[in-house]
Design an enzyme around this catalytic site. Structure first.
Site, PDB file in Angstrom:
ATOM      1  N   HIS A 185       0.864  -1.192   0.000  1.00  0.00           N
ATOM      2  CA  HIS A 185       0.000   0.000   0.000  1.00  0.00           C
ATOM      3  C   HIS A 185       0.891   1.228   0.000  1.00  0.00           C
ATOM      4  O   HIS A 185       1.847   1.317   0.776  1.00  0.00           O
ATOM      5  CB  HIS A 185      -0.895   0.010   1.235  1.00  0.00           C
ATOM      6  CG  HIS A 185      -1.656   1.287   1.411  1.00  0.00           C
ATOM      7  ND1 HIS A 185      -2.450   1.818   0.421  1.00  0.00           N
ATOM      8  CD2 HIS A 185      -1.726   2.156   2.464  1.00  0.00           C
ATOM      9  CE1 HIS A 185      -2.993   2.944   0.849  1.00  0.00           C
ATOM     10  NE2 HIS A 185      -2.560   3.178   2.082  1.00  0.00           N
ATOM     11  N   HIS A 208       0.991   5.780  -1.045  1.00  0.00           N
ATOM     12  CA  HIS A 208       0.285   7.005  -1.395  1.00  0.00           C
ATOM     13  C   HIS A 208       1.063   7.680  -2.528  1.00  0.00           C
ATOM     14  O   HIS A 208       1.159   8.914  -2.568  1.00  0.00           O
ATOM     15  CB  HIS A 208       0.184   7.943  -0.196  1.00  0.00           C
ATOM     16  CG  HIS A 208      -0.622   7.399   0.942  1.00  0.00           C
ATOM     17  ND1 HIS A 208      -1.880   7.857   1.255  1.00  0.00           N
ATOM     18  CD2 HIS A 208      -0.356   6.413   1.841  1.00  0.00           C
ATOM     19  CE1 HIS A 208      -2.363   7.203   2.294  1.00  0.00           C
ATOM     20  NE2 HIS A 208      -1.448   6.315   2.675  1.00  0.00           N
ATOM     21  N   ASP A 230       1.287  -5.811 -19.864  1.00  0.00           N
ATOM     22  CA  ASP A 230       2.310  -6.739 -19.380  1.00  0.00           C
ATOM     23  C   ASP A 230       2.082  -7.122 -17.926  1.00  0.00           C
ATOM     24  O   ASP A 230       2.528  -8.183 -17.470  1.00  0.00           O
ATOM     25  CB  ASP A 230       3.713  -6.116 -19.511  1.00  0.00           C
ATOM     26  CG  ASP A 230       4.253  -6.188 -20.929  1.00  0.00           C
ATOM     27  OD1 ASP A 230       3.769  -7.009 -21.719  1.00  0.00           O
ATOM     28  OD2 ASP A 230       5.175  -5.400 -21.235  1.00  0.00           O
ATOM     29  N   HIS A 289      -8.383   7.733  -1.642  1.00  0.00           N
ATOM     30  CA  HIS A 289      -7.325   7.283  -0.735  1.00  0.00           C
ATOM     31  C   HIS A 289      -6.038   6.950  -1.495  1.00  0.00           C
ATOM     32  O   HIS A 289      -5.161   7.800  -1.614  1.00  0.00           O
ATOM     33  CB  HIS A 289      -7.834   6.081   0.048  1.00  0.00           C
ATOM     34  CG  HIS A 289      -6.907   5.576   1.101  1.00  0.00           C
ATOM     35  ND1 HIS A 289      -6.251   6.403   1.977  1.00  0.00           N
ATOM     36  CD2 HIS A 289      -6.518   4.306   1.422  1.00  0.00           C
ATOM     37  CE1 HIS A 289      -5.494   5.695   2.799  1.00  0.00           C
ATOM     38  NE2 HIS A 289      -5.635   4.405   2.473  1.00  0.00           N
ATOM     39  N   TYR A 342       7.881 -15.399 -21.940  1.00  0.00           N
ATOM     40  CA  TYR A 342       8.800 -14.297 -21.704  1.00  0.00           C
ATOM     41  C   TYR A 342       9.773 -14.633 -20.601  1.00  0.00           C
ATOM     42  O   TYR A 342       9.397 -15.223 -19.590  1.00  0.00           O
ATOM     43  CB  TYR A 342       8.003 -13.032 -21.335  1.00  0.00           C
ATOM     44  CG  TYR A 342       8.877 -11.822 -21.051  1.00  0.00           C
ATOM     45  CD1 TYR A 342       9.218 -10.942 -22.055  1.00  0.00           C
ATOM     46  CD2 TYR A 342       9.359 -11.579 -19.762  1.00  0.00           C
ATOM     47  CE1 TYR A 342      10.017  -9.834 -21.809  1.00  0.00           C
ATOM     48  CE2 TYR A 342      10.152 -10.471 -19.501  1.00  0.00           C
ATOM     49  CZ  TYR A 342      10.473  -9.614 -20.520  1.00  0.00           C
ATOM     50  OH  TYR A 342      11.264  -8.524 -20.266  1.00  0.00           O
TER      51      TYR A 342
END
Length: 236
Positions: free
Chosen positions: A95, A97, A120, A171, A229
């Site tokens: 997480h 910001h 991708d 958020h 790949y």
């Protein structure tokens, strides 16, 4: 995986996040899960990245949400991580910001899949959750944040494997992967995609999307049973 190995993996991923430029101050966190052991490890709440150690990573029961063998409080976002682990059974969550992704989240605007770099990593638009209600914010806010994330994928029929990120309205982003370090990598890519997305929308507000067959080709060549790949490792 032993508890020390889980803590070490999460500690190193938090250091990588701090070095990535995606976080400011103590914003953001990385967690990792060992589903067989029923545990996750996560950054402690409010501790500066430069002061962290492996032993500081807080173990939490995925089932109960209780801290295990730690005197530190886990990140305030722990209930959100737990809801994602319970629903999606991923191995690592990040997480942040970060500037451009947070801008899209706060504008309640999805990061559209406009090109092959996006495809991708994410097989479609990165969605935005609905805005949370006053009751959801007032009680069990962080847990309800996780529930709204899960609701977004279930109600729209989205695959959390193929689109392993979400923007929480007003958020910021949560990104997940098979392990904490790949979640950090995906968070870095998402920030890049958000910046490119903004530039593309300025250049052409019509937002011309690529054909689905091109999106699928780029996603599937890096992911799934027929991926070709790289050298037999996760996409990079």
């Amino acid at each position: 995986m032993g508890t020390h190995a889980l803590r070490e993996r999460v500690f190193r991923a938090n250091l990588a996040l701090a070095e990535s430029g995606l976080v400011l101050g103590t914003f953001g966190n990385v967690s990792g899960a060992d589903h067989e052991a029923g545990l996750m490890a996560i950054k402690p709440s409010g501790v500066p990245y430069q002061k962290l150690s492996t032993a500081d990573m807080v173990l939490v029961s995925i089932e109960t949400g209780e801290a295990v063998d730690s005197t530190l409080r886990p990140s305030s976002d722990t209930p959100t991580h737990l809801e994602i682990y319970r629903a999606f059974r991923c191995g690592g969550i990040v997480h942040t910001h970060s500037k451009f992704v947070a801008a899209f989240a706060q504008a309640q605007t999805p990061i559209r899949c406009l090109g092959t770099t996006h495809a991708d990593y994410f097989r479609g638009d990165v969605p935005v959750t609905r805005a949370m209600t006053e009751a959801e914010v007032a009680s069990a806010y962080e847990r309800n944040t996780g529930r709204v994330i899960v609701e977004t994928f279930e109600s729209r029929g989205l695959s959390p494997v193929e689109i392993s990120a979400v923007l929480v309205a007003n958020h910021g982003p949560f990104v997940w992967a098979a392990d904490p370090m790949h979640a950090v990598e995906a968070a870095q890519v998402l920030e890049y995609l958000a910046e490119v997305n903004l530039a593309a929308r300025i250049i052409n507000p019509a937002e011309p999307a690529p054909d689905r067959f091109l999106v699928d080709r780029h996603y599937l060549r890096k992911h799934g049973a027929q991926a070709y790949y790289g050298q037999g490792t996760p996409a990079s």
